[in-house]
Write a protein that holds these residues in place. Structure first.
Motif, PDB file in Angstrom:
ATOM      1  N   CYS A  29       0.822  -1.215   0.000  1.00 48.51           N
ATOM      2  CA  CYS A  29       0.000   0.000   0.000  1.00 48.51           C
ATOM      3  C   CYS A  29       0.852   1.259   0.000  1.00 48.51           C
ATOM      4  N   SER A  32       3.318   3.395  -5.302  1.00 46.34           N
ATOM      5  CA  SER A  32       2.469   4.234  -6.157  1.00 46.34           C
ATOM      6  C   SER A  32       3.125   4.355  -7.526  1.00 46.34           C
ATOM      7  N   ASN A 236      -0.545 -13.125 -11.310  1.00 46.61           N
ATOM      8  CA  ASN A 236      -0.894 -12.515 -10.025  1.00 46.61           C
ATOM      9  C   ASN A 236      -0.269 -11.136  -9.875  1.00 46.61           C
ATOM     10  N   ARG A 238       0.506  -9.090 -12.458  1.00 50.27           N
ATOM     11  CA  ARG A 238      -0.276  -8.223 -13.361  1.00 50.27           C
ATOM     12  C   ARG A 238      -1.531  -7.719 -12.661  1.00 50.27           C
ATOM     13  N   LYS A 239      -2.255  -8.637 -12.054  1.00 53.35           N
ATOM     14  CA  LYS A 239      -3.522  -8.291 -11.418  1.00 53.35           C
ATOM     15  C   LYS A 239      -3.312  -7.284 -10.294  1.00 53.35           C
ATOM     16  N   GLN A 240      -2.290  -7.467  -9.488  1.00 50.96           N
ATOM     17  CA  GLN A 240      -2.011  -6.524  -8.405  1.00 50.96           C
ATOM     18  C   GLN A 240      -1.655  -5.148  -8.952  1.00 50.96           C
ATOM     19  N   PHE A 242      -2.606  -3.597 -11.601  1.00 54.72           N
ATOM     20  CA  PHE A 242      -3.724  -2.830 -12.146  1.00 54.72           C
ATOM     21  C   PHE A 242      -4.352  -1.910 -11.099  1.00 54.72           C
ATOM     22  N   ARG A 243      -4.263  -2.282  -9.830  1.00 57.34           N
ATOM     23  CA  ARG A 243      -4.899  -1.485  -8.775  1.00 57.34           C
ATOM     24  C   ARG A 243      -4.268  -0.102  -8.630  1.00 57.34           C
ATOM     25  N   TYR A 244      -3.072   0.083  -9.136  1.00 64.68           N
ATOM     26  CA  TYR A 244      -2.374   1.360  -8.970  1.00 64.68           C
ATOM     27  C   TYR A 244      -2.657   2.350 -10.103  1.00 64.68           C
ATOM     28  N   ASP A 246      -5.232   4.573 -12.471  1.00 65.24           N
ATOM     29  CA  ASP A 246      -6.584   5.096 -12.540  1.00 65.24           C
ATOM     30  C   ASP A 246      -7.198   4.748 -13.896  1.00 65.24           C
ATOM     31  N   GLU A 247      -8.476   5.087 -14.070  1.00 71.37           N
ATOM     32  CA  GLU A 247      -9.205   4.685 -15.276  1.00 71.37           C
ATOM     33  C   GLU A 247      -8.567   5.253 -16.539  1.00 71.37           C
ATOM     34  N   MET A 250      -5.320   3.362 -17.214  1.00 67.49           N
ATOM     35  CA  MET A 250      -5.627   1.969 -17.531  1.00 67.49           C
ATOM     36  C   MET A 250      -6.100   1.830 -18.973  1.00 67.49           C
TER      37      MET A 250
END
Length: 282
Positions: A29, A32, A236, A238-240, A242-244, A246-247, A250
């Motif tokens: 967390c 960034s 796994n 890649r998936k993590q 993506f959370r960083y 924004d739209e 992305m």
């Protein structure tokens, strides 16, 4: 290209708080995106917007770097670059900063020949970082990615970089204790490439880059881009990552990967098995 972004994200919390070990939590967390990710995506958008007409890529690179980058004024831009980004008529400023190399991964993935890889790299770099060392650092990074994605092995990549760009006559263990923050291409790119050359997998390349200290997010971004082209990215991770994003960011990534499909880790394993079978039976 996502490999460079992941390297940037993982390295973000260590840029001003260096560590000299490979043992650390990977994506947390406290991580960034920084300017490395944002400019990498801006270059990717410029390549997409050029639609194969690379004669206008330089102008599009300026346009996209300003449009994509301006909404993120506090992401870590250097002083000269941020003035360039907000200028009405930005001009190259003879820079050899490592920002030239951290943003070019899309060029390596989009190119269809090594000559085209070099051309794309120069087009998107010279608009700001037009010093010969800036051009060289960006090109070395792009070429390493191109060689990796086209199936060259680590020794072949090492030899090409050694013969055409930088001497690869050092080890990470040999420089780790003395290496310090360096914002230049010549003081970052060779070390980032070596972080890939000494790696055993995608994640290990990024851990290598961060373990030597220095400009951690940029080192890991450069190494991560090459490592993605060579190993692919584990699903796994890649998936993590993506959370960083924004739209807005992305969407650029998705558009780029739709046109230039990424290599997943299992595809690399299958390719290696196929190569081994050919060696055994043909």
């Amino acid at each position: 290209m996502l490999g460079a972004i992941i390297g940037d994200i993982v390295g973000s919390r260590f840029e001003r708080n260096n560590i000299k070990t490979k043992e650390f939590d990977f994506l947390t967390c406290r991580c960034s995106i920084t300017d490395d990710s944002i400019m990498s995506l801006a270059v990717a958008k410029a390549i997409l917007d050029s639609d194969g007409d690379y004669n206008k890529l330089g102008d599009l690179a300026v346009k996209c770097m300003q449009e994509v980058g301006r909404p993120y004024p506090d992401c870590g831009y250097g002083g000269m670059f941020i003035r360039w980004m907000y200028a009405d008529q930005p001009q190259p400023y003879n820079s050899f900063g490592n920002g030239a190399a951290m943003r070019v991964s899309a060029c390596g993935f989009a190119a269809s020949t090594i000559e085209e890889a070099k051309r794309l790299s120069k087009k998107v770099t010279e608009v700001s970082h037009n010093h010969p060392e800036g051009i060289k650092g960006a090109e070395a990074t792009t070429v390493a990615i191109f060689l990796a994605k086209t199936g060259k092995n680590i020794l072949e990549i090492r030899d090409y970089i050694n013969d055409h760009y930088y001497p690869m006559n050092f080890t990470l263990d040999g420089i780790r204790d003395s290496y310090e923050f360096n914002g230049t291409c010549q003081g970052t790119v060779p070390q980032a490439i070596m972080s890939f050359l000494e790696s055993t997998c995608f994640e290990d390349a990024i851990r290598n880059a961060i373990s030597i200290g220095g400009d951690s997010d940029t080192l890991a971004a450069i190494s991560g881009g090459i490592a993605e082209a060579y190993y692919g990215i584990p699903a796994n991770i890649r998936k993590q990552a993506f959370r960083y994003l924004d739209e807005r960011l992305m969407k650029i990534l998705v558009d780029f990967e739709n046109k230039y499909p990424p290599l997943f880790e299992n595809q690399v394993a299958e390719t290696l098995v196929e190569q081994e079978c050919r060696l055994l039976f043909f």
